[in-house]
Write a protein that holds these residues in place. Structure first.
Motif, PDB file in Angstrom:
ATOM      1  N   GLN A 360       0.832  -1.198   0.000  1.00  0.00           N
ATOM      2  CA  GLN A 360       0.000   0.000   0.000  1.00  0.00           C
ATOM      3  C   GLN A 360       0.869   1.252   0.000  1.00  0.00           C
ATOM      4  OE1 GLN A 360      -2.374   0.325   3.552  1.00  0.00           O
ATOM      5  NE2 GLN A 360      -0.691  -0.128   4.923  1.00  0.00           N
ATOM      6  N   ASP A 361       0.277   2.328  -0.475  1.00  0.00           N
ATOM      7  CA  ASP A 361       0.952   3.623  -0.465  1.00  0.00           C
ATOM      8  C   ASP A 361       1.212   3.994   0.994  1.00  0.00           C
ATOM      9  OD1 ASP A 361       1.422   6.511  -0.523  1.00  0.00           O
ATOM     10  OD2 ASP A 361       0.680   6.454  -2.583  1.00  0.00           O
ATOM     11  N   PRO A 362       2.427   4.437   1.329  1.00  0.00           N
ATOM     12  CA  PRO A 362       2.737   4.731   2.736  1.00  0.00           C
ATOM     13  C   PRO A 362       2.142   6.035   3.239  1.00  0.00           C
ATOM     14  CG  PRO A 362       4.604   5.335   1.371  1.00  0.00           C
ATOM     15  CD  PRO A 362       3.589   4.681   0.452  1.00  0.00           C
ATOM     16  N   ARG A 363       1.594   6.862   2.358  1.00  0.00           N
ATOM     17  CA  ARG A 363       1.145   8.196   2.749  1.00  0.00           C
ATOM     18  C   ARG A 363      -0.216   8.171   3.441  1.00  0.00           C
ATOM     19  NH1 ARG A 363       2.317  10.874  -3.057  1.00  0.00           N
ATOM     20  NH2 ARG A 363       1.471   8.839  -3.631  1.00  0.00           N
ATOM     21  N   ARG A 364      -0.290   8.971   4.508  1.00  0.00           N
ATOM     22  CA  ARG A 364      -1.548   9.201   5.205  1.00  0.00           C
ATOM     23  C   ARG A 364      -1.772  10.718   5.205  1.00  0.00           C
ATOM     24  NH1 ARG A 364      -0.778   4.778   4.273  1.00  0.00           N
ATOM     25  NH2 ARG A 364      -0.827   2.919   5.615  1.00  0.00           N
ATOM     26  N   PHE A 365      -2.749  11.161   4.465  1.00  0.00           N
ATOM     27  CA  PHE A 365      -3.002  12.591   4.333  1.00  0.00           C
ATOM     28  C   PHE A 365      -3.898  13.100   5.449  1.00  0.00           C
ATOM     29  CE2 PHE A 365      -1.978  11.146   0.025  1.00  0.00           C
ATOM     30  CZ  PHE A 365      -1.021  12.083  -0.342  1.00  0.00           C
ATOM     31  N   CYS A 366      -3.881  14.413   5.645  1.00  0.00           N
ATOM     32  CA  CYS A 366      -4.687  15.073   6.689  1.00  0.00           C
ATOM     33  C   CYS A 366      -4.442  14.441   8.054  1.00  0.00           C
ATOM     34  CB  CYS A 366      -6.173  15.013   6.343  1.00  0.00           C
ATOM     35  SG  CYS A 366      -6.637  16.075   4.966  1.00  0.00           S
ATOM     36  N   ALA A 367      -3.164  14.173   8.348  1.00  0.00           N
ATOM     37  CA  ALA A 367      -2.796  13.529   9.618  1.00  0.00           C
ATOM     38  C   ALA A 367      -1.945  14.482  10.445  1.00  0.00           C
ATOM     39  CB  ALA A 367      -2.043  12.232   9.356  1.00  0.00           C
ATOM     40  N   LEU A 368      -2.388  14.766  11.644  1.00  0.00           N
ATOM     41  CA  LEU A 368      -1.685  15.663  12.559  1.00  0.00           C
ATOM     42  C   LEU A 368      -1.120  14.869  13.727  1.00  0.00           C
ATOM     43  CD1 LEU A 368      -1.062  18.581  13.640  1.00  0.00           C
ATOM     44  CD2 LEU A 368      -3.272  18.456  14.805  1.00  0.00           C
ATOM     45  N   THR A 369       0.173  15.033  13.996  1.00  0.00           N
ATOM     46  CA  THR A 369       0.808  14.365  15.130  1.00  0.00           C
ATOM     47  C   THR A 369       0.561  15.174  16.397  1.00  0.00           C
ATOM     48  OG1 THR A 369       2.552  13.482  13.690  1.00  0.00           O
ATOM     49  CG2 THR A 369       2.974  13.484  16.061  1.00  0.00           C
ATOM     50  N   LYS A 370      -0.050  14.550  17.391  1.00  0.00           N
ATOM     51  CA  LYS A 370      -0.373  15.250  18.637  1.00  0.00           C
ATOM     52  C   LYS A 370       0.685  15.023  19.708  1.00  0.00           C
ATOM     53  CE  LYS A 370      -4.384  16.220  19.900  1.00  0.00           C
ATOM     54  NZ  LYS A 370      -5.745  16.284  20.480  1.00  0.00           N
ATOM     55  N   ARG A 371       1.229  13.801  19.781  1.00  0.00           N
ATOM     56  CA  ARG A 371       2.264  13.528  20.785  1.00  0.00           C
ATOM     57  C   ARG A 371       3.005  12.249  20.425  1.00  0.00           C
ATOM     58  NH1 ARG A 371      -2.613  12.600  23.199  1.00  0.00           N
ATOM     59  NH2 ARG A 371      -2.561  14.692  24.101  1.00  0.00           N
ATOM     60  N   PHE A 372       4.225  12.136  20.982  1.00  0.00           N
ATOM     61  CA  PHE A 372       5.020  10.922  20.875  1.00  0.00           C
ATOM     62  C   PHE A 372       4.932  10.172  22.202  1.00  0.00           C
ATOM     63  CE2 PHE A 372       7.294  14.078  18.176  1.00  0.00           C
ATOM     64  CZ  PHE A 372       7.104  13.474  16.952  1.00  0.00           C
ATOM     65  N   LEU A 373       4.831   8.868  22.124  1.00  0.00           N
ATOM     66  CA  LEU A 373       4.764   8.032  23.320  1.00  0.00           C
ATOM     67  C   LEU A 373       5.990   7.138  23.372  1.00  0.00           C
ATOM     68  CD1 LEU A 373       0.993   7.020  22.943  1.00  0.00           C
ATOM     69  CD2 LEU A 373       1.943   8.922  24.270  1.00  0.00           C
ATOM     70  N   GLY A 374       6.571   6.966  24.579  1.00  0.00           N
ATOM     71  CA  GLY A 374       7.795   6.192  24.714  1.00  0.00           C
ATOM     72  C   GLY A 374       7.664   4.988  25.612  1.00  0.00           C
ATOM     73  N   ASP A 375       8.705   4.160  25.622  1.00  0.00           N
ATOM     74  CA  ASP A 375       8.728   2.994  26.499  1.00  0.00           C
ATOM     75  C   ASP A 375       9.476   3.346  27.788  1.00  0.00           C
ATOM     76  OD1 ASP A 375      11.428   2.984  25.852  1.00  0.00           O
ATOM     77  OD2 ASP A 375      11.263   1.323  24.444  1.00  0.00           O
ATOM     78  N   ALA A 376       9.720   2.349  28.606  1.00  0.00           N
ATOM     79  CA  ALA A 376      10.335   2.582  29.916  1.00  0.00           C
ATOM     80  C   ALA A 376      11.777   3.078  29.800  1.00  0.00           C
ATOM     81  CB  ALA A 376      10.287   1.308  30.739  1.00  0.00           C
ATOM     82  N   SER A 377      12.428   2.773  28.670  1.00  0.00           N
ATOM     83  CA  SER A 377      13.828   3.185  28.499  1.00  0.00           C
ATOM     84  C   SER A 377      13.958   4.564  27.859  1.00  0.00           C
ATOM     85  CB  SER A 377      14.567   2.148  27.644  1.00  0.00           C
ATOM     86  OG  SER A 377      14.028   2.109  26.332  1.00  0.00           O
ATOM     87  N   GLY A 378      12.838   5.204  27.557  1.00  0.00           N
ATOM     88  CA  GLY A 378      12.894   6.541  26.986  1.00  0.00           C
ATOM     89  C   GLY A 378      12.994   6.578  25.485  1.00  0.00           C
ATOM     90  N   ARG A 379      12.672   5.467  24.835  1.00  0.00           N
ATOM     91  CA  ARG A 379      12.670   5.424  23.370  1.00  0.00           C
ATOM     92  C   ARG A 379      11.252   5.544  22.854  1.00  0.00           C
ATOM     93  NH1 ARG A 379      16.938   4.574  20.400  1.00  0.00           N
ATOM     94  NH2 ARG A 379      15.542   4.186  18.637  1.00  0.00           N
ATOM     95  N   VAL A 380      11.113   6.180  21.719  1.00  0.00           N
ATOM     96  CA  VAL A 380       9.797   6.323  21.123  1.00  0.00           C
ATOM     97  C   VAL A 380       9.268   4.940  20.724  1.00  0.00           C
ATOM     98  CG1 VAL A 380      10.673   6.669  18.758  1.00  0.00           C
ATOM     99  CG2 VAL A 380       8.448   7.598  19.426  1.00  0.00           C
ATOM    100  N   LYS A 381       7.988   4.742  20.917  1.00  0.00           N
ATOM    101  CA  LYS A 381       7.383   3.470  20.512  1.00  0.00           C
ATOM    102  C   LYS A 381       6.074   3.674  19.754  1.00  0.00           C
ATOM    103  CE  LYS A 381       4.672   2.498  24.703  1.00  0.00           C
ATOM    104  NZ  LYS A 381       4.314   1.480  25.715  1.00  0.00           N
ATOM    105  N   GLU A 382       5.424   4.846  19.947  1.00  0.00           N
ATOM    106  CA  GLU A 382       4.133   5.074  19.300  1.00  0.00           C
ATOM    107  C   GLU A 382       3.936   6.563  19.005  1.00  0.00           C
ATOM    108  OE1 GLU A 382       1.427   1.552  21.424  1.00  0.00           O
ATOM    109  OE2 GLU A 382       1.557   3.560  22.307  1.00  0.00           O
TER     110      GLU A 382
END
Length: 495
Positions: A360-382
């Motif tokens: 599938q095409d990887p693009r998602r249009f009209c998408a706004l990022t509200k926040r980054f979520l991390g794991d216990a080690s401080g790395r982004v996960k979601e």
């Protein structure tokens, strides 16, 4: 005009490319060749129209219409149709210092304003341009052109991107002694480290740099003006200075979770990847790897596409590209008439490869990022995203408005911010004391001179983020202005 009915007889030749699943296995830009007959037919499609818009180089509705360096497109299309490749190269070299770059990476505003494009697929101008210069190199037609006489004047150029290289080549040919300062370890600026190898092979850049060195241009690498050399020393040591450092200050995304590990600016990712590829074919491991990761690219422009293609070649587990704007239409909208740049959906190499690999095409249009979520080690996960619609606000301007109930969480082990650039980095320009405009770019007058006499600026540093071809044009214009400045109002250089 060699073939008056060519545009009616020959269809546009589809772009010759290796299949997406084949090309993602390497970093090469090689593609199947075109036959001589096919290329001559494509040249014959040029209508030699009475008022060609392809080489006008104007801004219409804020976008390029026609070629910014004013390439003599109908002339060399006709020469290609006639098989006169050397003459076509001579015409091309009159206006464009580096057609081997623009023929590969330019989005081709010339094709967007091609008269044939009103109701048929436009002429393959970009392809023909690349073929002309590549054949010229193969036949040994591109030779060093050192000036016959030196003027005794010295010019410093800061930055070795397309604007800096164009200014350097022009000023050197005018007889001035030119020194180009580059803070990276290789010459080329964004041509070297901002554009991946599969889009612009670095041997192509190195070939041109060597040619310029043979012409007499002096290149100094790993030297940052304002850090390794005090910026205010340049006006004392040189008769003129040209600032071509680009708009390298990236736009960030200051939302919750931005400090998590695994979130990088796109140029950090692309620069490290190409350097490691050139230094060791990635054996040194000194790059940000996307292997086995869920990659999210935020930004829908060329840089975002390059991040997609690079991540796929690393072996990413998945790739999603978020774009806050709405999906463009498949055909021109009524308010986007020819010869404006066509604001239609374009699927570039990165999206093609992602679609072939992941379905599938990887693009998602009209998408706004509200926040980054991390794991216990401080790395982004979601990532927490929400869909938006574009509506007029109280001030009458369109802006994104969140759609209730469309919040989603998507996995992300690696996030790449490809949100464009907001202007030049400030330390050097502050040391020089040059004036900035209201957008934070270096202010220049009509002659490309800054507020400090003898200091000029060109390319993205004064124009703002733009195309390679605009940078070449600005470099040429600055060179002509510098030559006038050094020659008491006279110049031997074209604009």
């Amino acid at each position: 005009m060699g073939k008056p009915t060519g545009f009616m007889e020959y269809p546009r030749e589809p772009k010759h490319e290796r299949s997406p699943l084949e090309r993602i296995k390497d970093w090469g830009e090689d593609h199947p060749p075109y036959t001589e007959e096919s290329l001559r037919q494509q040249g014959a499609r040029c209508m030699d129209c009475g008022i060609p818009f392809c080489h006008t180089g104007k801004l219409i509705a804020g976008m390029a219409s026609g070629c910014p360096v004013n390439n003599l497109i109908p002339e060399w299309n006709d020469l290609v149709y006639r098989g006169q490749w050397e003459e076509a190269y001579i015409r091309l070299a009159k206006t464009n210092n580096f057609p081997e770059f623009t023929g590969r990476v330019c989005p081709a505003p010339c094709e967007g304003s091609c008269t044939l494009g009103i109701n048929e697929p436009p002429v393959t101008i970009k392809l023909i341009e690349q073929e002309i210069i590549d054949r010229a190199f193969e036949k040994g037609l591109v030779k060093p052109q050192p000036p016959p006489v030196r003027t005794g004047k010295r010019v410093a150029i800061v930055g070795s991107g397309p604007a800096g290289l164009a200014a350097a080549q022009q000023l050197n040919r005018a007889g001035h002694a030119v020194t180009v300062f580059e803070r990276s370890d290789r010459i080329g600026g964004l041509l070297m480290y901002g554009i991946p190898n599969m889009k612009l092979d670095k041997k192509v850049v190195e070939r041109r740099v060597k040619l310029m060195a043979d012409e007499g241009v002096r290149f100094v690498t790993e030297t940052e003006i304002g850090k390794h050399v005090p910026a205010d020393r340049l006006p004392k040591d040189y008769d003129a200075v040209v600032l071509c450092g680009g708009a390298t200050q990236a736009r960030d995304l200051p939302v919750e979770g931005r400090s998590l590990q695994g979130i990088h600016l796109a140029m950090e990712f692309l620069h490290a990847n190409t350097k490691s590829l050139l230094d060791s074919n990635h054996a040194d491991g000194t790059y940000i790897s996307a292997k086995g990761k869920h990659v999210v690219v935020i930004g829908g422009g060329d840089t975002g596409t390059d991040c997609v293609g690079t991540s796929i070649r690393h072996g990413a587990k998945s790739v999603v590209q978020l774009e806050i704007l709405a999906r463009p239409p498949d055909v021109r909208a009524a308010d986007n008439p020819w010869p404006q740049w066509p604001k239609v959906l374009k699927t570039d190499y990165g999206q093609e490869e992602a679609k072939a690999l992941f379905g599938q095409d990887p693009r998602r249009f009209c998408a706004l990022t509200k926040r980054f979520l991390g794991d216990a080690s401080g790395r982004v996960k979601e990532l927490h995203i929400v869909e938006v619609e574009w509506a007029k606000g109280p001030d009458g301007r369109f802006g994104p408005k969140e759609i209730p109930g469309t919040d989603r969480i998507i996995p992300a082990d690696l996030v790449l911010l490809a949100l464009g650039f907001v202007g030049p980095e400030k330390p050097m320009v502050q040391q020089l004391g040059v004036k900035l405009d209201d957008r934070g770019n270096v202010w220049t007058d009509a002659t490309k001179m800054t507020s400090v006499p003898g200091i000029f600026a060109a390319g993205d540093m004064s124009r703002g983020q733009s195309l390679v071809v605009w940078a070449i044009r600005e470099g040429r214009q600055a060179a002509q202005a510098v030559d006038r400045y050094l020659s008491y109002g006279d110049t031997v250089l074209p604009p």
